[in-house]
Design an enzyme around this catalytic site. Sequence first.
Site, mmCIF file in Angstrom:
data_model
loop_
_atom_site.group_PDB
_atom_site.id
_atom_site.type_symbol
_atom_site.label_atom_id
_atom_site.label_comp_id
_atom_site.label_asym_id
_atom_site.label_seq_id
_atom_site.Cartn_x
_atom_site.Cartn_y
_atom_site.Cartn_z
ATOM 1 N N ASN A 7 34.509 48.378 31.810
ATOM 2 C CA ASN A 7 35.579 49.347 32.045
ATOM 3 C C ASN A 7 35.335 50.689 31.369
ATOM 4 O O ASN A 7 35.838 51.706 31.809
ATOM 5 C CB ASN A 7 36.920 48.771 31.583
ATOM 6 C CG ASN A 7 36.851 48.129 30.215
ATOM 7 O OD1 ASN A 7 36.066 47.214 29.984
ATOM 8 N ND2 ASN A 7 37.643 48.637 29.287
ATOM 9 N N ALA A 51 45.582 43.783 40.332
ATOM 10 C CA ALA A 51 46.033 44.641 41.429
ATOM 11 C C ALA A 51 46.049 46.131 41.074
ATOM 12 O O ALA A 51 45.706 46.973 41.908
ATOM 13 C CB ALA A 51 47.429 44.207 41.878
ATOM 14 N N CYS A 86 41.770 57.599 19.609
ATOM 15 C CA CYS A 86 43.103 58.137 19.912
ATOM 16 C C CYS A 86 44.017 57.223 20.703
ATOM 17 O O CYS A 86 45.164 57.044 20.361
ATOM 18 C CB CYS A 86 43.002 59.483 20.608
ATOM 19 S SG CYS A 86 42.546 59.404 22.334
HETATM 20 N N1 PLP Z 1 39.568 43.420 32.118
HETATM 21 C C1 PLP Z 1 39.111 44.664 32.303
HETATM 22 C C2 PLP Z 1 37.645 44.883 32.446
HETATM 23 C C3 PLP Z 1 39.997 45.743 32.375
HETATM 24 O O1 PLP Z 1 39.531 46.979 32.546
HETATM 25 C C4 PLP Z 1 41.383 45.485 32.230
HETATM 26 C C5 PLP Z 1 42.347 46.604 32.215
HETATM 27 O O2 PLP Z 1 42.079 47.677 31.703
HETATM 28 C C6 PLP Z 1 41.806 44.172 32.049
HETATM 29 C C7 PLP Z 1 40.885 43.161 31.997
HETATM 30 C C8 PLP Z 1 43.258 43.835 31.919
HETATM 31 O O3 PLP Z 1 43.907 43.894 33.170
HETATM 32 P P1 PLP Z 1 45.509 44.048 33.227
HETATM 33 O O4 PLP Z 1 45.827 45.433 32.802
HETATM 34 O O5 PLP Z 1 45.840 43.771 34.668
HETATM 35 O O6 PLP Z 1 46.080 42.993 32.338
#
Ligand code: PLP
Length: 388
Positions: A151, A200, A325
């Site tokens: 992410n 979602a 931050c």
């Molecule tokens: N896993 C990853 C790689 C993510 O980027 C995120 C959210 O930022 C999540 C899990 C968590 O998902 P949610 O916000 O639907 O709980």
Amino acid sequence: MKRIYLDYAATTPVHPEVVKAMLPYFTEKFGNPSSIYHYGQESKEALEKARRIVADLIGARDEEIVFTGGGTEADNFALEGIAFANQDKGNHIITSAIEHHAVSETCHFLEKHGFKVTFLPVDKDGLVDPDSVKKAITGKTILVSIMYANNEIGTIQPIEEIAKITREAGVYFHTDAVQTVGHLPVDVNKIGVDLLALSAHKLYGPKGVGALFVRRDTKMVSFIHGGAQERNRRASTENVAGIVGLAKACEIAAAEMDEEAKRLTELRNKLADGLQERIEEIHLNGHTTLRLPNNVNISVQYVEGESMCLSLDFEGICSSTGSACSSGSAEPSHVLLAIGLPANLAHGSLRFTMGKWTTPADIARVLEVLPPVVDKFRAMSPLIKKSR
Ligand code: PLP
């Protein structure tokens, strides 16, 4: 002021078609899917249709989809569900050093309950070496959990190669595909995973709804206890409107994903190249090609990510930073540290993630605004003065 949103990895706006599909399920189609009369059956039908659509997007069978309250819950369910059901086989779990907290914190929770967790390092691009997975597997290993795409830095892992290893070893393999599903083609049988989490709100659906793919015959304990919903795997009355929204988002993704990925890759490269041409001493974090089509993550020498983020916000541009931050903690991002960035560069990171409504003009605006922002901070930086 026209605002430019470049934080699609944090969350996406809900697609208007998704909102339209969801609305009736708040009002006239409000039934509880467990009720046997008309309203209930109408909701039940919508739920099962949604399950088929979500399953289709990732090449799963309908009954292999468990709806959850988001990506975090799907990850928690995958790890705890496998761990507590397979304790007779072993207590060892393998994951990577760059997982989302939804996975890493669940691993720490499991450590407190007697499980042993190996956190595999990654290389400078954020890649897990499949060979390191192979070497880490012991007779006690029950689960490997490696995210599909990161992410923060967008690096895409060699999931298929890792799955071959886990299959040979007879170990379950979970992947957190929250940033991947809806953006890149994912087929659970082609990649060979046993569990896969999706959410979602990362693909133009609503927040608070997601799904876990659980391959048939996977031995798991249920995560939330109560009623018999989701084949006894996840109690609680289903979030029908949210699930209908997730399915509509999946339907749109299936139709538009290929074109959209091409378009975003062009914008991504334009932004990454443009920033590197215009700003000295910056570093592109993550793999140059094995990365999500919409992710640019840079570290800027001598400048705090937080300062750049706030200055961009002042100009109407929404970005994010892997430095302290957003979390309020003093620690830089564990992902940036894991790829070997020194703390000062990890603190100087800035992430732009693009999406459906990002235009070439938005990218041009960032290229115009950010270089003078960096110049301004560098002119004031005690760090730059010390090092020059
Ligand atoms: N896993 C990853 C790689 C993510 O980027 C995120 C959210 O930022 C999540 C899990 C968590 O998902 P949610 O916000 O639907 O709980």
